[in-house]
Design an enzyme around this catalytic site. Structure first.
Site, PDB file in Angstrom:
ATOM      1  N   VAL A 128      -8.049   0.287  11.235  1.00  0.00           N
ATOM      2  CA  VAL A 128      -8.581  -0.596  10.174  1.00  0.00           C
ATOM      3  C   VAL A 128      -8.432  -2.079  10.515  1.00  0.00           C
ATOM      4  CG1 VAL A 128      -8.324   1.116   8.323  1.00  0.00           C
ATOM      5  CG2 VAL A 128      -6.477  -0.541   8.740  1.00  0.00           C
ATOM      6  N   ASN A 145      -6.269   3.809   1.669  1.00  0.00           N
ATOM      7  CA  ASN A 145      -4.854   4.217   1.640  1.00  0.00           C
ATOM      8  C   ASN A 145      -4.066   3.822   2.883  1.00  0.00           C
ATOM      9  OD1 ASN A 145      -2.591   6.275   0.821  1.00  0.00           O
ATOM     10  ND2 ASN A 145      -3.267   6.898   2.869  1.00  0.00           N
ATOM     11  N   TYR A 185       6.003  -6.964   2.527  1.00  0.00           N
ATOM     12  CA  TYR A 185       5.309  -5.767   2.027  1.00  0.00           C
ATOM     13  C   TYR A 185       4.819  -6.003   0.593  1.00  0.00           C
ATOM     14  CZ  TYR A 185       4.425  -0.924   0.729  1.00  0.00           C
ATOM     15  OH  TYR A 185       3.836   0.239   0.283  1.00  0.00           O
TER      16      TYR A 185
END
Ligand code: NAI
Length: 244
Positions: free
Chosen positions: A54, A80, A145
């Protein structure tokens, strides 16, 4: 249950953990499902497998085109694919920030960009993003994150607004800690894996980790016509971590 009969779905990061559980559940419920993953070697029938990174726009475009061709169109995109990072703002350097944002944020953007022209032709299009409780809760040691998942949450709202008039719903799931190979790797790397697992379990009022199947169930609900009036919102699957 065959409530996904006739639905064509693409799941990124679908070779492992939450993505694999989602791909399997949608297929069990009658969907035709393609998986896009860095390493789809363990993905078997009835799932279709496409290798792509990706972070590489050309490989995403090629895989999404090939998946839509193989399925005869696209109704559902599950964004996802994602990677983790630990530490405070002092611990991760610029390169790590770019790497995590490249996968978790730009990866989602690249896949959505490639899939939207196909989704527009669907009469029940839905995008479901795998976000995280980290997007909305202040978790220690997760600065990078959390920021990347905060961007996923904002993108969910913005994309929902942009595409609602085209009949495309955009939602996300916000899981707590889910028992997947990713968390297995995290525990293996901890000085005391059993103590680390106990600490992760204790963070969730239910006293246990979420299962990948439970997150897959929430994604399936958000991808199905049962949630036809739902867009631009997050569904928490976090053992009560945020709400209680
Ligand atoms: P996992 O590591 O078991 O699976 C992730 C999958 O994504 C793997 O198959 C991997 O090959 C693929 N992937 C990674 N980078 C990629 C790339 N550049 N291009 C294509 N595919 C790539 O992880 P898990 O736990 O199933 O996580 C999935 C998603 O759920 C991630 O977005 C993660 O942030 C999110 N999440 C996970 C939680 C957890 O506790 N496990 C909690 C909240 C959110």
């Amino acid at each position: 249950m065959n409530d996904f009969a006739g639905i064509r779905a693409l799941v990124t990061g679908g070779a492992s953990g939450i993505g694999r559980a989602t791909a399997d559940l949608l297929a069990d419920r009658g969907a035709q499902v393609a998986v896009l993953d860095l390493d789809p070697s363990g993905v078997d029938k009835p799932l279709l497998a496409f290798r792509a990174d990706v972070t590489d726009d050309a490989s995403v475009r090629a895989a999404v085109t090939d998946a839509a061709d193989a399925l005869g169109g696209l109704d559902v995109l599950v964004n996802n694919a994602g990677i983790g990072a630990q530490g405070t703002v002092e611990d991760n350097d610029d390169e790590e920030w770019r790497r995590v944002f490249d996968v978790n944020v730009l990866g989602l953007v690249r896949t959505a960009r490639a899939a939207l022209p196909h989704l527009r032709s669907s009469s029940h299009a839905a995008i479901v993003n795998t976000c995280s409780v980290a997007a909305t809760a202040g978790l220690p040691q997760r600065a990078l994150y959390s920021a990347s998942k905060g961007a996923v949450y904002s993108l969910t709202l913005a994309m929902a607004a942009d595409h609602v008039r085209e009949g495309i719903r955009v939602t996300c799931v916000n899981p707590g800690t889910v028992d997947t190979p990713w968390v297995g790797r995290l525990l293996d790397a901890a000085p005391d894996p059993a103590a680390e697992r106990a600490a992760l379990q204790a963070r969730q009022p239910t006293g246990r980790l979420v299962t990948a199947a439970e997150v897959a169930g929430a994604i399936a609900y958000l991808a199905s016509p049962l949630s036809g009036a739902t867009t631009g919102t997050a569904l928490a699957v976090d053992g009560g971590m945020q709400g209680l």
